[in-house]
Design a protein around this motif. Structure first.
Motif, PDB file in Angstrom:
ATOM      1  N   VAL A  55       0.848  -1.207   0.000  1.00 53.23           N
ATOM      2  CA  VAL A  55       0.000   0.000   0.000  1.00 53.23           C
ATOM      3  C   VAL A  55       0.876   1.247   0.000  1.00 53.23           C
ATOM      4  N   ARG A  56       1.912   1.261   0.849  1.00 54.49           N
ATOM      5  CA  ARG A  56       2.810   2.422   0.908  1.00 54.49           C
ATOM      6  C   ARG A  56       3.541   2.629  -0.421  1.00 54.49           C
ATOM      7  N   GLU A  57       4.023   1.557  -1.021  1.00 56.30           N
ATOM      8  CA  GLU A  57       4.746   1.660  -2.291  1.00 56.30           C
ATOM      9  C   GLU A  57       3.836   2.119  -3.428  1.00 56.30           C
ATOM     10  N   LEU A  58       2.596   1.649  -3.403  1.00 60.71           N
ATOM     11  CA  LEU A  58       1.638   2.076  -4.426  1.00 60.71           C
ATOM     12  C   LEU A  58       1.343   3.569  -4.288  1.00 60.71           C
ATOM     13  N   ALA A  59       1.145   4.036  -3.059  1.00 56.96           N
ATOM     14  CA  ALA A  59       0.917   5.470  -2.828  1.00 56.96           C
ATOM     15  C   ALA A  59       2.139   6.275  -3.253  1.00 56.96           C
ATOM     16  N   LYS A  60       3.327   5.808  -2.871  1.00 50.48           N
ATOM     17  CA  LYS A  60       4.565   6.494  -3.252  1.00 50.48           C
ATOM     18  C   LYS A  60       4.732   6.503  -4.772  1.00 50.48           C
ATOM     19  N   GLY A  61       4.398   5.396  -5.430  1.00 48.63           N
ATOM     20  CA  GLY A  61       4.503   5.330  -6.888  1.00 48.63           C
ATOM     21  C   GLY A  61       3.615   6.353  -7.575  1.00 48.63           C
ATOM     22  N   ASN A  62       2.386   6.531  -7.071  1.00 50.63           N
ATOM     23  CA  ASN A  62       1.472   7.534  -7.644  1.00 50.63           C
ATOM     24  C   ASN A  62       2.010   8.948  -7.446  1.00 50.63           C
ATOM     25  N   ILE A  63       2.512   9.235  -6.282  1.00 52.69           N
ATOM     26  CA  ILE A  63       3.068  10.573  -6.007  1.00 52.69           C
ATOM     27  C   ILE A  63       4.306  10.809  -6.855  1.00 52.69           C
ATOM     28  N   ASP A  64       5.185   9.806  -6.917  1.00 53.12           N
ATOM     29  CA  ASP A  64       6.410   9.942  -7.708  1.00 53.12           C
ATOM     30  C   ASP A  64       6.101  10.119  -9.195  1.00 53.12           C
ATOM     31  N   MET A  65       5.089   9.392  -9.700  1.00 57.46           N
ATOM     32  CA  MET A  65       4.717   9.535 -11.106  1.00 57.46           C
ATOM     33  C   MET A  65       4.207  10.951 -11.385  1.00 57.46           C
TER      34      MET A  65
END
Length: 183
Positions: A55-65
């Motif tokens: 969940v944390r990595e998915l949220a971070k991936g969206n923000i980073d994208m």
């Protein structure tokens, strides 16, 4: 017919169809807005991440994208520039090979495909008038339809990029070489 909005027959049905395909499609919105949670999150969790980390990595991936997209726009580029150069390289490579779709660039290619489809429909069920590319591009209803189609395409592209980014990062963290992690 897609480009002729002047006929008055079946007005209410046409309005509902236009609302569904041009302005908002509840079924597509549900699918695209939940895809990362229903499809990618379990994939991350079953490939070595715990649920919380996924969940944390998915949220971070969206923000980073989103940040990479903004950084690209500031440089007047369609490319996404991530803080980690390896992430930028991976996403660029996956975009070039078609794993991550063309997104907005597809607009250059699709009018010719649309023209063939519209002419087939006009010949079979419409007035029989064949349109040229200029005729098709000159109709406002066509552009509204394409805008809705492109927004859906942008959602798919974003989901695919986030999935590729988070999967790549996960496999690199697990010790896979770049070439293995990207495939």
């Amino acid at each position: 017919v897609v480009v002729n909005n002047s006929e008055s027959e079946f007005g209410k049905i046409k309005s509902l169809i236009a609302f569904n395909y041009i302005f908002f499609s509840p079924s597509l919105a549900f699918i695209e807005l939940t895809q990362q949670i229903t499809n990618h999150l379990p994939g991350l969790a079953t490939n070595g991440m715990g649920w919380g980390e996924a969940v944390r990595e998915l949220a971070k991936g969206n923000i980073d994208m989103a940040n990479a997209w903004m950084k690209g726009r500031k440089q007047n580029s369609r490319k996404h520039f991530y803080e980690n150069e390896e992430d930028t390289r991976a996403i660029d490579e996956l975009s070039r090979d078609g794993t991550i779709s063309l997104g907005w660039l597809q607009e250059i290619y699709h009018p010719n495909e649309d023209l063939k489809f519209v002419n087939q429909q006009n010949s079979l069920t419409g007035p029989g008038k064949l349109l040229s590319r200029e005729n098709l591009l000159g109709h406002s209803l066509y552009h509204l339809y394409k805008w809705g189609h492109n927004m859906h395409g942008a959602a798919i592209t974003a989901n695919t990029e986030v999935a590729a980014l988070t999967s790549f990062r996960m496999f690199r963290k697990q010790g896979l070489a770049y070439d293995e992690a990207i495939t």
